[in-house]
Design a protein around this motif. Structure first.
Motif, PDB file in Angstrom:
ATOM      1  N   PRO A   1      39.017  51.043  41.148  1.00  0.00           N
ATOM      2  CA  PRO A   1      38.785  50.571  42.522  1.00  0.00           C
ATOM      3  C   PRO A   1      39.287  49.141  42.715  1.00  0.00           C
ATOM      4  O   PRO A   1      39.040  48.284  41.875  1.00  0.00           O
ATOM      5  CB  PRO A   1      37.269  50.621  42.676  1.00  0.00           C
ATOM      6  CG  PRO A   1      36.759  51.440  41.549  1.00  0.00           C
ATOM      7  CD  PRO A   1      37.783  51.375  40.456  1.00  0.00           C
TER       8      PRO A   1
ATOM      9  N   SER B   1      35.503  44.699  51.172  1.00  0.00           N
ATOM     10  CA  SER B   1      35.612  43.832  50.011  1.00  0.00           C
ATOM     11  C   SER B   1      36.927  44.068  49.273  1.00  0.00           C
ATOM     12  O   SER B   1      37.313  45.211  49.041  1.00  0.00           O
ATOM     13  CB  SER B   1      34.443  44.115  49.059  1.00  0.00           C
ATOM     14  OG  SER B   1      34.507  43.308  47.921  1.00  0.00           O
TER      15      SER B   1
ATOM     16  N   VAL C   1      37.243  48.033  48.998  1.00  0.00           N
ATOM     17  CA  VAL C   1      36.207  48.871  49.601  1.00  0.00           C
ATOM     18  C   VAL C   1      36.405  48.830  51.113  1.00  0.00           C
ATOM     19  O   VAL C   1      36.516  47.749  51.701  1.00  0.00           O
ATOM     20  CB  VAL C   1      34.791  48.367  49.250  1.00  0.00           C
ATOM     21  CG1 VAL C   1      33.728  49.241  49.894  1.00  0.00           C
ATOM     22  CG2 VAL C   1      34.599  48.308  47.739  1.00  0.00           C
TER      23      VAL C   1
ATOM     24  N   LEU D   1      38.300  43.824  45.784  1.00  0.00           N
ATOM     25  CA  LEU D   1      37.684  43.767  44.458  1.00  0.00           C
ATOM     26  C   LEU D   1      38.559  43.077  43.415  1.00  0.00           C
ATOM     27  O   LEU D   1      38.047  42.633  42.387  1.00  0.00           O
ATOM     28  CB  LEU D   1      37.343  45.184  43.985  1.00  0.00           C
ATOM     29  CG  LEU D   1      36.410  45.976  44.907  1.00  0.00           C
ATOM     30  CD1 LEU D   1      36.225  47.384  44.375  1.00  0.00           C
ATOM     31  CD2 LEU D   1      35.079  45.261  45.067  1.00  0.00           C
TER      32      LEU D   1
ATOM     33  N   GLU E   1      35.667  53.454  48.114  1.00  0.00           N
ATOM     34  CA  GLU E   1      36.449  52.595  47.227  1.00  0.00           C
ATOM     35  C   GLU E   1      37.828  53.212  47.088  1.00  0.00           C
ATOM     36  O   GLU E   1      37.955  54.402  46.790  1.00  0.00           O
ATOM     37  CB  GLU E   1      35.795  52.497  45.850  1.00  0.00           C
ATOM     38  CG  GLU E   1      34.494  51.746  45.842  1.00  0.00           C
ATOM     39  CD  GLU E   1      33.887  51.655  44.445  1.00  0.00           C
ATOM     40  OE1 GLU E   1      34.216  52.496  43.577  1.00  0.00           O
ATOM     41  OE2 GLU E   1      33.088  50.737  44.229  1.00  0.00           O
TER      42      GLU E   1
END
Length: 108
Positions: free
Chosen positions: A37, A23, A40, A25, A49
């Motif tokens: 973070p 991901s 991920v 973020l 993270e």
């Protein structure tokens, strides 16, 4: 302070050489805080993270979700200022104008 920084996939230990991006973020152009973070990643052993290297903006992502990347490869570039914005900092060498020397009286 640097004006930009790269985030690379760090060595996550235990002989792991790659990770999958799960991901992103913060979108490209999004504001970040140092150590917050921003992505991920998943290895064979854990989900991690990764933090922003500086307070600023995500200038560019070099990866997409589900990409597999190797240790040391760049994930993103971060800038202190958003793309297209002029610097708001004054150059360190900028000094106030020097006062004009006083006029000397003419002697006759």
């Amino acid at each position: 302070m640097a004006n930009s920084a790269l985030l690379t996939l760090p060595d996550l230990g235990e002989g792991l050489t790659e990770a999958r991006v799960l991901s992103l973020l913060t979108p490209a152009g999004g504001k970040t805080e140092v150590d917050a973070p921003v992505v991920v990643v998943e290895t064979d052993k854990s989900v991690v993270e990764l933090p922003a290297p500086l307070t600023g903006y995500v200038a560019e992502w070099f990866v997409r979700e589900s990409d597999v990347i190797r240790v040391g490869e760049p994930l993103a570039r971060f800038d202190v200022e958003p793309a297209g914005m002029p610097s708001l900092r004054m150059p360190a060498t900028l000094q106030p104008p020097a006062a004009a020397p006083p006029a000397q009286a003419a002697t006759a």
